[in-house]
Design an enzyme around this catalytic site. Sequence first.
Site: not given
Length: 322
Positions: A38, A58, A100, A146
């Site tokens: 980003g 993170d 998370n 990915y």
Amino acid sequence: MAQRILITGAAGFLGSHLCDALLAQGNEVIGVDNFDTGSADNLAHLMGEARFRFEELDICKPFDIGAVHGVFNFASPASPVDYMRLGIETLLVGSAGTLNTLEIAKKYGASYLHASTSECYGDPEVHPQVESYWGNVNPVGPRSVYDEAKRFSEAAVAAYHRYHRVNTHLVRIFNTYGPRLQANDGRVISNLMMQALRGEPLTVYGNGSQTRSFCYCSDLIDGIVRLSKTDEHEPTNIGNPVEWTILECAREVQKLIGVEGDILFQPLPQDDPKQRKPDITKARRLLGWEPKVMLREGLEKSLDYFKACVAREKNGRQSTAA
Ligand code: UDP
């Protein structure tokens, strides 16, 4: 009703556009990003906005930013060049990171939307790709970091709905472009636009007969916001179903920029999907959604952004040379 919303990957291409859209609807937005891929530039215009807060963190480590009504999980390297460079990080963010953020949704009773991908279909043998297709993914190839992370994420999201009744949403995003796409992320639209504006030959991998279907970012964000307001938990494709060969796409960029330029054919990367086109019957029916911006118009809307990127590159080179 205005809500308090967490967006991960907020400094990314789509994350930052989503921040804009949800703020424009009157919500309070907390954006988080670790800046792996980003850019702070994407959020610079929001820094004086009272309803926006940014935290650099993170998401692979457990975190808590307080109670929220909604979570939009957009954190992940997303271009093939980036996710292959950051393979382990990509696996982690698509597993630990997703878990998370699901924990946050569970803890606060928040709705949850996960940015999934057409890469879940791999190199598809069903065309166009409909949500019920399970895909053709190489689990150990270079793209697997990915593809499999995103497939694991889908399984995790489905499980939090199944076991914990979290109000989850899964969007399968097809190739999307527009301002704030990283200029050097190696993706086809950014490469072709930058090359054409620099007056360089355009790189086409393989013979350019492979296909993609390109969605302009505002259409995609509109579809995603609509999906987040439904009770639909199964995956939903959002993309523009107009299919282009990569060679046609290169010619379109040349026409737009007004260059004749050469095409430089380069080797096709391993496992590069031969065809990709979303079946959006479900999105049309469920969301009353349809893409409005076709490729030529979308490229025009992106032109000033890419021109600024090229100008910045030139200035950078001049100041290094000085
Ligand atoms: N591609 C290309 N030239 C480039 C970059 C990409 O021909 O400079 C091709 C690539 O091989 C793929 C398609 O364009 O077939 C889309 O690639 P991209 O990296 O944008 O994303 P993908 O859809 O493969 O995830």
